[in-house]
Every structure is written in structure tokens, then in C-alpha cells.
Scaffold this motif. Structure first.
Motif, PDB file in Angstrom:
ATOM      1  N   GLU A   1       0.853  -1.164   0.000  1.00  0.00           N
ATOM      2  CA  GLU A   1       0.000   0.000   0.000  1.00  0.00           C
ATOM      3  C   GLU A   1       0.901   1.228   0.000  1.00  0.00           C
ATOM      4  N   PHE A   2       0.473   2.307  -0.653  1.00  0.00           N
ATOM      5  CA  PHE A   2       1.316   3.492  -0.754  1.00  0.00           C
ATOM      6  C   PHE A   2       0.467   4.733  -0.514  1.00  0.00           C
ATOM      7  N   SER A   3       0.913   5.574   0.406  1.00  0.00           N
ATOM      8  CA  SER A   3       0.216   6.830   0.668  1.00  0.00           C
ATOM      9  C   SER A   3       0.801   7.934  -0.201  1.00  0.00           C
ATOM     10  N   TYR A   4      -0.060   8.765  -0.760  1.00  0.00           N
ATOM     11  CA  TYR A   4       0.391   9.829  -1.652  1.00  0.00           C
ATOM     12  C   TYR A   4      -0.502  11.044  -1.482  1.00  0.00           C
ATOM     13  N   ARG A   5       0.042  12.210  -1.838  1.00  0.00           N
ATOM     14  CA  ARG A   5      -0.733  13.449  -1.832  1.00  0.00           C
ATOM     15  C   ARG A   5      -0.787  14.098  -3.213  1.00  0.00           C
ATOM     16  N   LYS A   6       0.159  13.713  -4.078  1.00  0.00           N
ATOM     17  CA  LYS A   6       0.251  14.311  -5.406  1.00  0.00           C
ATOM     18  C   LYS A   6       0.352  13.210  -6.450  1.00  0.00           C
ATOM     19  N   ILE A   7       0.099  13.595  -7.699  1.00  0.00           N
ATOM     20  CA  ILE A   7       0.226  12.670  -8.833  1.00  0.00           C
ATOM     21  C   ILE A   7       1.219  13.263  -9.805  1.00  0.00           C
ATOM     22  N   ALA A   8       2.254  12.502 -10.116  1.00  0.00           N
ATOM     23  CA  ALA A   8       3.287  12.939 -11.062  1.00  0.00           C
ATOM     24  C   ALA A   8       3.009  12.310 -12.421  1.00  0.00           C
ATOM     25  N   LEU A   9       2.753  13.152 -13.438  1.00  0.00           N
ATOM     26  CA  LEU A   9       2.422  12.674 -14.782  1.00  0.00           C
ATOM     27  C   LEU A   9       3.604  12.861 -15.712  1.00  0.00           C
ATOM     28  N   SER A  10       3.911  11.810 -16.477  1.00  0.00           N
ATOM     29  CA  SER A  10       5.044  11.893 -17.398  1.00  0.00           C
ATOM     30  C   SER A  10       4.641  12.366 -18.784  1.00  0.00           C
ATOM     31  N   GLY A  11       3.402  12.212 -19.166  1.00  0.00           N
ATOM     32  CA  GLY A  11       2.965  12.598 -20.510  1.00  0.00           C
ATOM     33  C   GLY A  11       2.304  13.958 -20.521  1.00  0.00           C
ATOM     34  N   ASP A  12       2.110  14.520 -21.724  1.00  0.00           N
ATOM     35  CA  ASP A  12       1.434  15.810 -21.847  1.00  0.00           C
ATOM     36  C   ASP A  12       0.512  15.837 -23.061  1.00  0.00           C
ATOM     37  N   GLY A  13      -0.039  14.672 -23.419  1.00  0.00           N
ATOM     38  CA  GLY A  13      -0.934  14.584 -24.565  1.00  0.00           C
ATOM     39  C   GLY A  13      -2.377  14.847 -24.178  1.00  0.00           C
ATOM     40  N   PHE A  14      -3.289  14.596 -25.128  1.00  0.00           N
ATOM     41  CA  PHE A  14      -4.711  14.819 -24.858  1.00  0.00           C
ATOM     42  C   PHE A  14      -5.177  13.987 -23.683  1.00  0.00           C
ATOM     43  N   GLU A  15      -4.740  12.727 -23.612  1.00  0.00           N
ATOM     44  CA  GLU A  15      -5.218  11.844 -22.545  1.00  0.00           C
ATOM     45  C   GLU A  15      -4.844  12.380 -21.172  1.00  0.00           C
ATOM     46  N   GLU A  16      -3.642  12.951 -21.039  1.00  0.00           N
ATOM     47  CA  GLU A  16      -3.245  13.520 -19.757  1.00  0.00           C
ATOM     48  C   GLU A  16      -4.096  14.760 -19.419  1.00  0.00           C
ATOM     49  N   ARG A  17      -4.357  15.566 -20.427  1.00  0.00           N
ATOM     50  CA  ARG A  17      -5.222  16.731 -20.186  1.00  0.00           C
ATOM     51  C   ARG A  17      -6.618  16.276 -19.767  1.00  0.00           C
ATOM     52  N   TYR A  18      -7.080  15.189 -20.362  1.00  0.00           N
ATOM     53  CA  TYR A  18      -8.406  14.679 -20.014  1.00  0.00           C
ATOM     54  C   TYR A  18      -8.422  14.147 -18.585  1.00  0.00           C
ATOM     55  N   LEU A  19      -7.353  13.486 -18.186  1.00  0.00           N
ATOM     56  CA  LEU A  19      -7.254  12.978 -16.818  1.00  0.00           C
ATOM     57  C   LEU A  19      -7.284  14.125 -15.810  1.00  0.00           C
ATOM     58  N   THR A  20      -6.521  15.175 -16.089  1.00  0.00           N
ATOM     59  CA  THR A  20      -6.383  16.250 -15.110  1.00  0.00           C
ATOM     60  C   THR A  20      -7.589  17.188 -15.091  1.00  0.00           C
ATOM     61  N   ARG A  21      -8.307  17.315 -16.228  1.00  0.00           N
ATOM     62  CA  ARG A  21      -9.401  18.277 -16.299  1.00  0.00           C
ATOM     63  C   ARG A  21     -10.779  17.643 -16.136  1.00  0.00           C
ATOM     64  N   ALA A  22     -10.921  16.383 -16.547  1.00  0.00           N
ATOM     65  CA  ALA A  22     -12.247  15.764 -16.544  1.00  0.00           C
ATOM     66  C   ALA A  22     -12.355  14.572 -15.601  1.00  0.00           C
ATOM     67  N   LEU A  23     -11.332  13.726 -15.573  1.00  0.00           N
ATOM     68  CA  LEU A  23     -11.431  12.494 -14.795  1.00  0.00           C
ATOM     69  C   LEU A  23     -11.084  12.705 -13.325  1.00  0.00           C
ATOM     70  N   LEU A  24      -9.962  13.398 -13.051  1.00  0.00           N
ATOM     71  CA  LEU A  24      -9.548  13.671 -11.673  1.00  0.00           C
ATOM     72  C   LEU A  24      -9.166  15.142 -11.547  1.00  0.00           C
ATOM     73  N   PRO A  25     -10.130  16.034 -11.691  1.00  0.00           N
ATOM     74  CA  PRO A  25      -9.796  17.468 -11.723  1.00  0.00           C
ATOM     75  C   PRO A  25      -9.351  18.039 -10.376  1.00  0.00           C
ATOM     76  N   ASP A  26      -9.644  17.368  -9.277  1.00  0.00           N
ATOM     77  CA  ASP A  26      -9.330  17.921  -7.964  1.00  0.00           C
ATOM     78  C   ASP A  26      -7.981  17.465  -7.424  1.00  0.00           C
ATOM     79  N   ALA A  27      -7.307  16.579  -8.139  1.00  0.00           N
ATOM     80  CA  ALA A  27      -6.003  16.103  -7.671  1.00  0.00           C
ATOM     81  C   ALA A  27      -4.923  17.164  -7.900  1.00  0.00           C
ATOM     82  N   GLU A  28      -3.831  17.044  -7.154  1.00  0.00           N
ATOM     83  CA  GLU A  28      -2.680  17.932  -7.335  1.00  0.00           C
ATOM     84  C   GLU A  28      -1.656  17.221  -8.216  1.00  0.00           C
ATOM     85  N   TYR A  29      -1.281  17.875  -9.318  1.00  0.00           N
ATOM     86  CA  TYR A  29      -0.387  17.248 -10.303  1.00  0.00           C
ATOM     87  C   TYR A  29       0.966  17.958 -10.330  1.00  0.00           C
TER      88      TYR A  29
END
Length: 526
Positions: free
Chosen positions: A19-47
Motif C-alpha cells: 500500500e502506498f500513501s500519496y498526496r500528489k500525482i506525477a504525470l510523465s505525458g502531456d498529450g490529450f489523454e493527460e489533459r483529459y485525466l487532469t481536467r475531466a477524470l480527476l480534476p481535484d487532484a494535485e499534479y
């Protein structure tokens, strides 16, 4: 430790002990899918970026793996990392799963391995914009719902008796006049709307980014009252008719005898093909619910039957649909038709059958045609018609849907589609109430090959409904409504049937008698 409740159910989910505790999400990509993750799927997370990651960040990486299915993916969460391997179109679906997992993890991610790929090639939702125009923004919202369901197709029903919803350069009256109803089923207010070609291109591009193909439907030869209201010469007798105001099958249809009818059909299809090319491999040409009383007494249709050696008007419709389907093939698309008996055994080899009923044609006959041609999309009205009341199709009934009948040969069961016919869906709020939660059940049946029971689905659905509501997709949340007992279900059906009662059926009978009296000058020959 937490077991994640994911909808649709993945092919394989295996848990580890870590099990791993985390407060932030580190994303390696910057394509449409990453924008969709950060804006629509998990918009409240800290990236953050991976290089900024420290001990409290979950590091997400992704790579293409050509050995995986095109829409498949593998997701491994372990030791503070979430590593994704995916096919060419699998990343967005991996992120949908990751978003569900992390929302349930709530900052403490359990080690898990997910291996997933769709069971069906075609996973669709039909939106009926013809009865009630669906504004562009609402279509786009439904596309985002399709992403969460891991659907890859939207079927746009663009034309019907009650409205023509697509701009036409060749026949401008279609959208200027044919898109306007004097009133609707519900009130005496006018209703209008159509998509400009620019608006449709924006819909197509929006959907393409989300791995969603958009299949247009121009229904013919029936369901054409809106076109006949604009161009009366397209009918058998040139009658002056209004755009239909109520639901139900209309008896004035395109004339199959006049060559000018095919000039119209082919020019419309040319425009549709130009607009949709590159966004779908299919053009739907309908073929359902075409009463042929007009054809039986029309001199031009009689001449056509004689010329082509056709025994009756049923075979004339088969000839009509075959000719149009061949034209669609010539445009570089696969024609899709509703499963109707008149087309049995006559359609070109590229034809795809859309199964919706067994009225006049058995399921086995449709399967035989599909096996001999381009396959079948299953939208069985007993399970997949989401406009019908829950008393007729409950959530539990929807979960019994089997999109790939065993009688179909390998490669011929293309997948399934859920239908949202619009006669009684005037707005987006009603649309979502009819759709959710049944669309969750149907989407799972199209995506997942994993075996589980209805109880397991209901347990996972509870978490997914919360996920949807937080993204402003609010459906029917009362279990007594969507899985009603017998008494409540009967009341729901009676209420629905009561709303369908109007004078149109009687009007059709009276109008048929008038047409026969005026135009049936030769009652013996064909």
C-alpha cells in the motif's frame, strides 16, 4: 484492504499486499489523454512533473505496447508507481480505470494489477436528435459519458418524420424548413434546430479525440415526412404535408418509382459522406417501419415493380435498399440497416445489420443474413432501448443483455448499442434519467468478458454512480424506480402507454382512405 469497485468490470484484477500513501500525482505525458485525466477524470487532484516527485507522489508512466489489443491496456500500481502499457487507443481507457481506483483509494493506493481489453469491437450509444433537437453542448456531454462507459461509437439519428437536423447545401429547405415542428408531443410550442456543417465537424473532432466514431443515420424510405414537407415531389403523389408533430409511424414515404428520388438520396449521401469521412466506417440508411400502401397504388412504383420483375412492394423496398446500400459502398462506407424482412437475402456483402426486433423476421433469419454479409450490431429492444420505462426494461433486465449471440460466426458479432429514442426525451435532464443507471449495465456487457453476477455489478455500481455524480452525470437514483416491483412496473408501463395515445393512428387510417379514393385509379394492375 480495499478492493476497487470498477465499472465496466476489467478482464483481470489481481491485488498485492502493499500500500502506498500519496498526496500528489506525477504525470510523465502531456498529450490529450493527460489533459483529459487532469481536467475531466480527476480534476481535484494535485499534479506535478515526474522530476518534481518526492516520497509523497504517485508517479504515473505510460508506454505503447504493440502486442496488446488496440483498445487494451495493463495498469500496475506498486511501490509508489502506476505504470501503464497500452495499445494504440488504450490509454484513455486506462486513465478512466485509474481515476476510479484513485478516487476510491483516497490517498492510499493498494498494489493492484489490471489487465483489460474490450469484448466487443463496436460499443455504441444512439442519440435521436430528429424528434427533439439535441444542442451541440449536450451531444458533447453525452460523448464524455461514453468515455466513462468505455464506448467507442455514437450513432446520430439525424432525420425522421419530426425533423431534419443536418445542414444541406444541395437541398437547403431540408434544414431551413424541415428542422421546424409547429408543436411537439408535450405542448403547443414550436420546436426547431439543426446542426450546421461547422457544428457537426466540431462534434466529430471532439468525439475523435475521445476514440469515439460517429455514425450518421439518414433513415429511408420511411421516416421521411420532414423531407417530404420540404420537397413534396419526393413522395408518390406530391402531397403538401407538414413536418410531423407527433411520434408514430407515418404512411407517406419516399417514392421508389421515380428516378428523381434516387437523385435526391444520392446527393444527400454525397454530402454526408464528405462530412463524415475519416470519422466513421459506417453510414446508416435505416430501412425500418415503411408502410407501403402508397407504393401499392402509385403508378411510378407499379412501373418500377414491373421493370425490375418484383412481385410486390415488400420486394420493391428490398430493391430500393439494395440500390442505396450499393451506392454507400461506392462512397467507401459500409451501409448499416435495421433488421427488416424486406431486405432479407438481397443486401450487398458489406452490409451490417442492426438487430432491434423480431416482428416479421426471426432472430435466426437476421443472424443468417449477418453471417452472409458484414455482421451485426445488437440493439435488441427487449434490453437496450433506454427510452422505454424501467417497468418494461429494468436495470436488472438490461444487465441480462448479451451483445454477441452465439449463433453468429466468428467476426460477425460486431458488438452492441444502446438506444435513446427521443419522442419522450425533450431535454438533457430527462435523457440522463432514462439513460443512467441502465447504460452502466449495457456498457459493462459490451466491454467486459469477465464473469460476474448481478449482485456483484450492483455493489460496484454504487461506487461508480458516485463517480458519475461528482462529474455532473445525474441519473435515476431510486432503486424502487429502476428495479421496480411488479405493481410499480405495471404503473410505469401504463403511464408510458397513456402518453403515447393520440389521434395520429386514427388519422393514418382516415388519410389512407382519402389517398386510396383519390389516387387509386387502377386497382387491378401493378
Amino acid at each position: 484492504m480495499t478492493k476497487y469497485r470498477i465499472v465496466p468490470l476489467p478482464s483481470c484484477v489481481a491485488y498485492g499486499d502493499g500500500e502506498f500513501s500519496y498526496r500528489k500525482i506525477a504525470l510523465s505525458g502531456d498529450g490529450f489523454e493527460e489533459r483529459y485525466l487532469t481536467r475531466a477524470l480527476l480534476p481535484d487532484a494535485e499534479y506535478i512533473r515526474p522530476e518534481e516527485a518526492d516520497g509523497d507522489a504517485l508517479v504515473v508512466s505510460r508506454r505503447i505496447n504493440g502486442a496488446l489489443p488496440d483498445e487494451g491496456y495493463e495498469l500496475r500500481i506498486e511501490r509508489g508507481r502506476a505504470d501503464i502499457a497500452c495499445g494504440a487507443k488504450g490509454l484513455l481507457y486506462a486513465y478512466v480505470t485509474l481515476a476510479q481506483i484513485l478516487e476510491q483509494a483516497d490517498g492510499k493506493a493498494r498494489d493492484v494489477f489490471v489487465k483489460d481489453a474490450p469484448a466487443c469491437k463496436y460499443r455504441g450509444m444512439m442519440l435521436d436528435a430528429a424528434r427533439y433537437f439535441i444542442p451541440v453542448d449536450d451531444v458533447l456531454r453525452m460523448a464524455d459519458l461514453c468515455v466513462l462507459h468505455k464506448l467507442n461509437a455514437i450513432h446520430l439519428h439525424l432525420t425522421d418524420d419530426q425533423g431534419w437536423r443536418l445542414e444541406s447545401d444541395a437541398y437547403p429547405k431540408l434544414h431551413r424548413k424541415g428542422s421546424v415542428r409547429s408543436h411537439t408531443n408535450f405542448d403547443r410550442k414550436p420546436h426547431k434546430g439543426y446542426y450546421t456543417k461547422a457544428e457537426m465537424r466540431s462534434i466529430l473532432q471532439y468525439c475523435a479525440e475521445r476514440n469515439i466514431a460517429v455514425m450518421p443515420e439518414i433513415d429511408m424510405p420511411g421516416h421521411m415526412r420532414a423531407a417530404l414537407a420540404c420537397y413534396p415531389e419526393l413522395g408518390c403523389f406530391g402531397r403538401q404535408l407538414p413536418v410531423a408533430t407527433h411520434s408514430g409511424v407515418k404512411h407517406d414515404i419516399l417514392c421508389a418509382g421515380k428516378e428523381s428520388t434516387f437523385d435526391f438520396v444520392f446527393r444527400v449521401l454525397d454530402e454526408v459522406a464528405e462530412l463524415f469521412r475519416g470519422y466513421t466506417e459506417y453510414i446508416h440508411i435505416g430501412g425500418d417501419e415503411a408502410p407501403k400502401m402508397r407504393w401499392d397504388i402509385c403508378p411510378d412504383c407499379r412501373k418500377r415493380m414491373l421493370k425490375e420483375g418484383l412481385a410486390d412492394s415488400e420486394r420493391l423496398q428490398g430493391w430500393f435498399m439494395k440500390r442505396v446500400a450499393e451506392y454507400v459502398v461506392g462512397l467507401g462506407f459500409k451501409p448499416v440497416v435495421w433488421n427488416e424482412a424486406c431486405m432479407k437475402g438481397v443486401m450487398p456483402s458489406d452490409t451490417v445489420w442492426q438487430f432491434w426486433h423480431t416482428d416479421g423476421i426471426s432472430a435466426e433469419e437476421t443472424y443468417a443474413d449477418a453471417n452472409a454479409t458484414g455482421g451485426m450490431i445488437n440493439s435488441d429492444s427487449a434490453y437496450a432501448y433506454l427510452d422505454l420505462p424501467y417497468g418494461q426494461i429494468s436495470l436488472k433486465k438490461s444487465y441480462e443483455f448479451e451483445p454477441k449471440p452465439k449463433a453468429l460466426s466468428e467476426g460477425k458479432a460486431l458488438g452492441g448499442e444502446m438506444e435513446l429514442w427521443g419522442e419522450y426525451i425533450p431535454d438533457q435532464k430527462t435523457r440522463l434519467k432514462r439513460c443512467l443507471p441502465r447504460s452502466c449495465a449495457l456498457a459493462e456487457k459490451m466491454w467486459s468478458a469477465a464473469e460476474c453476477g448481478y449482485g456483484d455489478f450492483r455493489d460496484r455500481l454504487e461506487a461508480f454512480e458516485e463517480f458519475l455524480e461528482e462529474r455532473h452525470f445525474e441519473g435515476e437514483d431510486n432503486e424502487k424506480v429502476y428495479d421496480p416491483d411488479k405493481a410499480r412496473g405495471t404503473l410505469q408501463k401504463l403511464w408510458f402507454e397513456r402518453r403515447q395515445l393520440h389521434w395520429e393512428g386514427l388519422h393514418n387510417l382516415i388519410d389512407d382512405a382519402r389517398v386510396a379514393k383519390k389516387y387509386n385509379t387502377d386497382k387491378t394492375s401493378k
